[in-house]
Design a protein around this motif. Structure first.
Motif, PDB file in Angstrom:
ATOM      1  N   LEU A   1      38.351  23.907  -6.115  1.00 46.85           N
ATOM      2  CA  LEU A   1      39.315  24.311  -7.138  1.00 46.85           C
ATOM      3  C   LEU A   1      39.952  23.085  -7.787  1.00 46.85           C
ATOM      4  O   LEU A   1      40.095  23.020  -9.011  1.00 46.85           O
ATOM      5  N   ALA A   2      40.308  22.103  -6.982  1.00 50.53           N
ATOM      6  CA  ALA A   2      40.900  20.879  -7.523  1.00 50.53           C
ATOM      7  C   ALA A   2      39.915  20.163  -8.440  1.00 50.53           C
ATOM      8  O   ALA A   2      40.290  19.673  -9.504  1.00 50.53           O
ATOM      9  N   GLN A   3      38.647  20.125  -8.029  1.00 48.83           N
ATOM     10  CA  GLN A   3      37.613  19.487  -8.844  1.00 48.83           C
ATOM     11  C   GLN A   3      37.473  20.231 -10.174  1.00 48.83           C
ATOM     12  O   GLN A   3      37.371  19.625 -11.224  1.00 48.83           O
ATOM     13  N   GLU A   4      37.473  21.549 -10.111  1.00 45.13           N
ATOM     14  CA  GLU A   4      37.334  22.366 -11.312  1.00 45.13           C
ATOM     15  C   GLU A   4      38.513  22.144 -12.258  1.00 45.13           C
ATOM     16  O   GLU A   4      38.339  21.983 -13.457  1.00 45.13           O
ATOM     17  N   LYS A   5      39.741  22.123 -11.716  1.00 47.43           N
ATOM     18  CA  LYS A   5      40.914  21.898 -12.561  1.00 47.43           C
ATOM     19  C   LYS A   5      40.867  20.511 -13.192  1.00 47.43           C
ATOM     20  O   LYS A   5      41.163  20.350 -14.365  1.00 47.43           O
ATOM     21  N   ALA A   6      40.474  19.511 -12.413  1.00 49.64           N
ATOM     22  CA  ALA A   6      40.396  18.150 -12.942  1.00 49.64           C
ATOM     23  C   ALA A   6      39.352  18.071 -14.045  1.00 49.64           C
ATOM     24  O   ALA A   6      39.551  17.400 -15.056  1.00 49.64           O
ATOM     25  N   ALA A   7      38.251  18.766 -13.870  1.00 48.75           N
ATOM     26  CA  ALA A   7      37.181  18.733 -14.854  1.00 48.75           C
ATOM     27  C   ALA A   7      37.586  19.392 -16.162  1.00 48.75           C
ATOM     28  O   ALA A   7      37.042  19.093 -17.205  1.00 48.75           O
ATOM     29  N   HIS A   8      38.552  20.281 -16.127  1.00 50.22           N
ATOM     30  CA  HIS A   8      38.968  20.984 -17.328  1.00 50.22           C
ATOM     31  C   HIS A   8      40.302  20.493 -17.870  1.00 50.22           C
ATOM     32  O   HIS A   8      40.953  21.176 -18.648  1.00 50.22           O
ATOM     33  N   GLY A   9      40.732  19.320 -17.439  1.00 52.20           N
ATOM     34  CA  GLY A   9      41.904  18.712 -18.029  1.00 52.20           C
ATOM     35  C   GLY A   9      43.231  19.298 -17.604  1.00 52.20           C
ATOM     36  O   GLY A   9      44.218  19.131 -18.296  1.00 52.20           O
ATOM     37  N   HIS A  10      43.286  19.982 -16.481  1.00 48.10           N
ATOM     38  CA  HIS A  10      44.531  20.578 -16.021  1.00 48.10           C
ATOM     39  C   HIS A  10      45.277  19.674 -15.045  1.00 48.10           C
ATOM     40  O   HIS A  10      46.113  20.134 -14.300  1.00 48.10           O
ATOM     41  N   MET A  11      44.971  18.413 -15.067  1.00 47.23           N
ATOM     42  CA  MET A  11      45.649  17.482 -14.173  1.00 47.23           C
ATOM     43  C   MET A  11      47.067  17.258 -14.678  1.00 47.23           C
ATOM     44  O   MET A  11      47.357  17.408 -15.856  1.00 47.23           O
ATOM     45  N   HIS A  12      47.930  16.896 -13.772  1.00 48.33           N
ATOM     46  CA  HIS A  12      49.290  16.557 -14.171  1.00 48.33           C
ATOM     47  C   HIS A  12      49.245  15.353 -15.097  1.00 48.33           C
ATOM     48  O   HIS A  12      48.413  14.476 -14.979  1.00 48.33           O
ATOM     49  N   MET A  13      50.156  15.316 -16.005  1.00 46.52           N
ATOM     50  CA  MET A  13      50.182  14.238 -16.989  1.00 46.52           C
ATOM     51  C   MET A  13      50.373  12.871 -16.334  1.00 46.52           C
ATOM     52  O   MET A  13      49.971  11.873 -16.901  1.00 46.52           O
ATOM     53  N   THR A  14      50.959  12.820 -15.155  1.00 48.00           N
ATOM     54  CA  THR A  14      51.203  11.534 -14.512  1.00 48.00           C
ATOM     55  C   THR A  14      49.972  11.030 -13.756  1.00 48.00           C
ATOM     56  O   THR A  14      49.948   9.880 -13.370  1.00 48.00           O
ATOM     57  N   GLN A  15      48.997  11.876 -13.546  1.00 48.03           N
ATOM     58  CA  GLN A  15      47.795  11.453 -12.826  1.00 48.03           C
ATOM     59  C   GLN A  15      46.741  10.995 -13.823  1.00 48.03           C
ATOM     60  O   GLN A  15      46.473  11.653 -14.812  1.00 48.03           O
ATOM     61  N   LYS A  16      46.139   9.862 -13.507  1.00 48.17           N
ATOM     62  CA  LYS A  16      45.053   9.376 -14.340  1.00 48.17           C
ATOM     63  C   LYS A  16      43.760   9.542 -13.555  1.00 48.17           C
ATOM     64  O   LYS A  16      43.678   9.153 -12.393  1.00 48.17           O
ATOM     65  N   ASP A  17      42.788  10.135 -14.182  1.00 43.73           N
ATOM     66  CA  ASP A  17      41.493  10.356 -13.551  1.00 43.73           C
ATOM     67  C   ASP A  17      40.728   9.038 -13.560  1.00 43.73           C
ATOM     68  O   ASP A  17      40.328   8.555 -14.618  1.00 43.73           O
ATOM     69  N   MET A  18      40.557   8.451 -12.392  1.00 40.49           N
ATOM     70  CA  MET A  18      39.926   7.139 -12.275  1.00 40.49           C
ATOM     71  C   MET A  18      38.431   7.233 -11.961  1.00 40.49           C
ATOM     72  O   MET A  18      37.784   6.217 -11.739  1.00 40.49           O
ATOM     73  N   ARG A  19      37.874   8.448 -11.967  1.00 34.24           N
ATOM     74  CA  ARG A  19      36.458   8.588 -11.651  1.00 34.24           C
ATOM     75  C   ARG A  19      35.591   8.006 -12.754  1.00 34.24           C
ATOM     76  O   ARG A  19      35.959   8.026 -13.937  1.00 34.24           O
ATOM     77  N   SER A  20      34.435   7.502 -12.382  1.00 33.94           N
ATOM     78  CA  SER A  20      33.467   7.016 -13.362  1.00 33.94           C
ATOM     79  C   SER A  20      32.866   8.217 -14.078  1.00 33.94           C
ATOM     80  O   SER A  20      32.417   9.169 -13.443  1.00 33.94           O
ATOM     81  N   GLU A  21      32.874   8.149 -15.395  1.00 34.84           N
ATOM     82  CA  GLU A  21      32.326   9.249 -16.192  1.00 34.84           C
ATOM     83  C   GLU A  21      30.854   8.965 -16.476  1.00 34.84           C
ATOM     84  O   GLU A  21      30.496   7.894 -16.948  1.00 34.84           O
ATOM     85  N   LEU A  22      30.016   9.941 -16.168  1.00 33.39           N
ATOM     86  CA  LEU A  22      28.572   9.796 -16.338  1.00 33.39           C
ATOM     87  C   LEU A  22      28.113  10.624 -17.523  1.00 33.39           C
ATOM     88  O   LEU A  22      28.476  11.788 -17.655  1.00 33.39           O
ATOM     89  N   ASP A  23      27.315  10.008 -18.373  1.00 32.71           N
ATOM     90  CA  ASP A  23      26.791  10.687 -19.559  1.00 32.71           C
ATOM     91  C   ASP A  23      25.290  10.895 -19.351  1.00 32.71           C
ATOM     92  O   ASP A  23      24.479  10.044 -19.697  1.00 32.71           O
TER      93      ASP A  23
END
Length: 168
Positions: free
Chosen positions: A20-42
């Motif tokens: 669920l956390a992964q799904e929320k992070a993937a759809h931009g529902h992270m808290h504004m104070t958290q920065k997603d530091m994962r490497s983005e793969l294209d």
């Protein structure tokens, strides 16, 4: 055995919460104070769809493993892990840069996956094979604790990769 059942239910809840956390992070529902530091793969679109399908299949395999353990059948859990997640599983070839085969999707994935991601994938597949061996022993001993500890290593490898990478 009641204690093992609680551990299995707790493990299932953690797995679901992580998904669920992964799904929320993937759809931009992270808290504004958290920065997603994962490497983005294209990845190319067919590879992206295949990768997402593989991840869902892995999650379904984990659910089936937990269900088998919950039913007191560690042998079945080990068989599921071996066939669907282990080093001999169809998806493992994409994580092994030395694998030779006729699967063009595995070749494409091997070519586009960063080396660190392949290493994490191989660690997951390897730990799933190790879990299968431990689960087979649990069938004989009746002690699920070593199998649960080995399964925790599998999900730890999953979580590490999902924490390090995301698909664009």
């Amino acid at each position: 055995m009641f204690g093992c059942a609680r551990v299995i239910v707790f493990s299932a809840c953690l797995t679901a919460a992580g998904a669920l956390a992964q799904e929320k992070a993937a759809h931009g529902h992270m808290h504004m104070t958290q920065k997603d530091m994962r490497s983005e793969l294209d990845f190319p679109p067919p590879m992206r769809q295949h990768m997402l399908s593989q991840m869902r299949a892995h999650l379904e395999a984990l659910q089936a493993i937990l269900a088998a353990l919950g039913a007191g059948d560690p042998g079945k859990a080990g068989d599921i892990a071996d066939k669907r997640l282990g080093l001999g599983a169809p998806g493992a070839a994409a994580c092994d840069p030395s694998a030779k085969g006729d699967d063009p999707m595995a070749a494409m994935m091997g070519a586009h996956m960063p080396p660190e991601m392949r290493e994490m994938g191989m660690a997951m597949h390897s730990s799933a094979s190790a879990f299968a061996a431990v689960a087979a022993k649990a069938r004989e001993t009746g002690d699920l604790r070593p199998a649960l500890a080995a399964l925790a290593t599998v999900t730890e490898n999953c979580a590490a990769c999902h924490s390090a990478f995301k698909l664009r």
